[in-house]
Design a protein around this motif. Structure first.
Motif, PDB file in Angstrom:
ATOM      1  N   UNK A  60       0.838  -1.192   0.000  1.00 54.70           N
ATOM      2  CA  UNK A  60       0.000   0.000   0.000  1.00 54.70           C
ATOM      3  C   UNK A  60       0.872   1.241   0.000  1.00 54.70           C
ATOM      4  N   UNK A  61       0.251   2.350  -0.335  1.00 61.52           N
ATOM      5  CA  UNK A  61       0.880   3.661  -0.313  1.00 61.52           C
ATOM      6  C   UNK A  61       0.127   4.505   0.702  1.00 61.52           C
ATOM      7  N   UNK A  62       0.676   5.638   1.056  1.00 62.56           N
ATOM      8  CA  UNK A  62      -0.045   6.468   1.996  1.00 62.56           C
ATOM      9  C   UNK A  62       0.604   7.808   2.227  1.00 62.56           C
ATOM     10  N   UNK A  63      -0.038   8.557   3.102  1.00 65.68           N
ATOM     11  CA  UNK A  63       0.476   9.855   3.523  1.00 65.68           C
ATOM     12  C   UNK A  63       0.355   9.902   5.040  1.00 65.68           C
ATOM     13  N   UNK A  64       1.469  10.189   5.692  1.00 69.89           N
ATOM     14  CA  UNK A  64       1.517  10.301   7.145  1.00 69.89           C
ATOM     15  C   UNK A  64       1.363  11.764   7.530  1.00 69.89           C
ATOM     16  N   UNK A  65       0.317  12.067   8.279  1.00 68.18           N
ATOM     17  CA  UNK A  65       0.073  13.428   8.754  1.00 68.18           C
ATOM     18  C   UNK A  65       0.820  13.643  10.062  1.00 68.18           C
ATOM     19  N   UNK A  66       1.217  14.879  10.312  1.00 69.52           N
ATOM     20  CA  UNK A  66       1.907  15.185  11.558  1.00 69.52           C
ATOM     21  C   UNK A  66       0.968  15.671  12.653  1.00 69.52           C
ATOM     22  N   UNK A  67      -0.261  16.076  12.282  1.00 70.62           N
ATOM     23  CA  UNK A  67      -1.201  16.551  13.295  1.00 70.62           C
ATOM     24  C   UNK A  67      -2.633  16.286  12.840  1.00 70.62           C
ATOM     25  N   UNK A  68      -3.584  16.551  13.748  1.00 73.03           N
ATOM     26  CA  UNK A  68      -5.002  16.291  13.475  1.00 73.03           C
ATOM     27  C   UNK A  68      -5.518  17.086  12.289  1.00 73.03           C
ATOM     28  N   UNK A  69      -5.079  18.325  12.130  1.00 69.19           N
ATOM     29  CA  UNK A  69      -5.549  19.163  11.023  1.00 69.19           C
ATOM     30  C   UNK A  69      -5.129  18.577   9.677  1.00 69.19           C
ATOM     31  N   UNK A  70      -3.884  18.110   9.577  1.00 70.55           N
ATOM     32  CA  UNK A  70      -3.435  17.490   8.328  1.00 70.55           C
ATOM     33  C   UNK A  70      -4.216  16.216   8.039  1.00 70.55           C
ATOM     34  N   UNK A  71      -4.481  15.417   9.081  1.00 71.98           N
ATOM     35  CA  UNK A  71      -5.238  14.183   8.886  1.00 71.98           C
ATOM     36  C   UNK A  71      -6.670  14.495   8.445  1.00 71.98           C
ATOM     37  N   UNK A  72      -7.279  15.506   9.032  1.00 70.12           N
ATOM     38  CA  UNK A  72      -8.635  15.908   8.633  1.00 70.12           C
ATOM     39  C   UNK A  72      -8.650  16.365   7.171  1.00 70.12           C
ATOM     40  N   UNK A  73      -7.620  17.098   6.756  1.00 70.00           N
ATOM     41  CA  UNK A  73      -7.517  17.530   5.356  1.00 70.00           C
ATOM     42  C   UNK A  73      -7.418  16.327   4.427  1.00 70.00           C
ATOM     43  N   UNK A  74      -6.624  15.335   4.808  1.00 67.14           N
ATOM     44  CA  UNK A  74      -6.486  14.129   3.994  1.00 67.14           C
ATOM     45  C   UNK A  74      -7.804  13.367   3.911  1.00 67.14           C
ATOM     46  N   UNK A  75      -8.551  13.344   5.001  1.00 70.44           N
ATOM     47  CA  UNK A  75      -9.850  12.667   4.996  1.00 70.44           C
ATOM     48  C   UNK A  75     -10.813  13.375   4.047  1.00 70.44           C
ATOM     49  N   UNK A  76     -10.819  14.701   4.075  1.00 69.57           N
ATOM     50  CA  UNK A  76     -11.660  15.470   3.162  1.00 69.57           C
ATOM     51  C   UNK A  76     -11.301  15.174   1.709  1.00 69.57           C
TER      52      UNK A  76
END
Length: 159
Positions: A60-76
């Motif tokens: 698999x591939x992915x993107x590791x977020x450093x904080x909740x805001x980055x993770x929320x952006x990735x979810x959007x």
């Protein structure tokens, strides 16, 4: 700043660690009996290999977020891609406690978006017992057949 994530399945962990350590001019940041991970800054990538899973090659591939805001952006972004999103929430997998969700591209490649919260000492991909080894963590097992409950959370495996 986000970090690109690549996870490969390998047949021989020792040989692969030697190869990638030379290729990246750096030893792994973490080594377990069935897993190794490099946290590279140039290029900025979380590169992991394991002997657990199906065959060899890209899992698999992915993107590791450093904080909740980055993770929320990735979810959007994942939701905007018009693909089914599997939200696992907080889980333990790949020797880490993480908040994560998954989306699969049109070719069937699993993309993991996650924020690592802490290290974890656990058997790779088996925080809880699973019915079949092929549904164990990490990556495509979570996308390709682990039951999902009514809230969209995976059931029966760690990720």
């Amino acid at each position: 700043m986000k970090r690109f994530h690549v996870h490969l399945h390998v047949d021989d962990l020792t040989k692969s660690i030697a190869f990638y350590s030379n290729l990246f001019a750096s030893p792994p940041a973490r080594v377990e009996a069935d897993y190794a991970k490099w946290m590279l800054d140039d290029p900025r990538v979380n590169f992991a290999i394991s002997t657990v899973g199906h065959g060899k090659g890209v899992d698999h591939l992915g993107i590791q977020a450093e904080d909740e805001a980055e993770l929320a952006e990735l979810k959007t972004r994942g939701l905007a891609a018009d693909r089914t999103l599997l939200d696992e929430g907080e889980t333990v997998c790949c020797y880490a406690r993480s908040e994560k969700h998954w989306v699969t591209d049109p070719q069937g490649i699993a993309w993991e978006h996650f924020q690592t919260l802490d290290n974890a000492v656990t058997v790779y991909g088996q925080q809880k017992p699973v019915a079949k080894p092929e549904t164990a963590c990490c990556g495509t097992g979570a996308i390709r057949g682990i039951p999902v409950n009514a809230t969209g959370k995976a059931t029966g495996a760690c990720c």
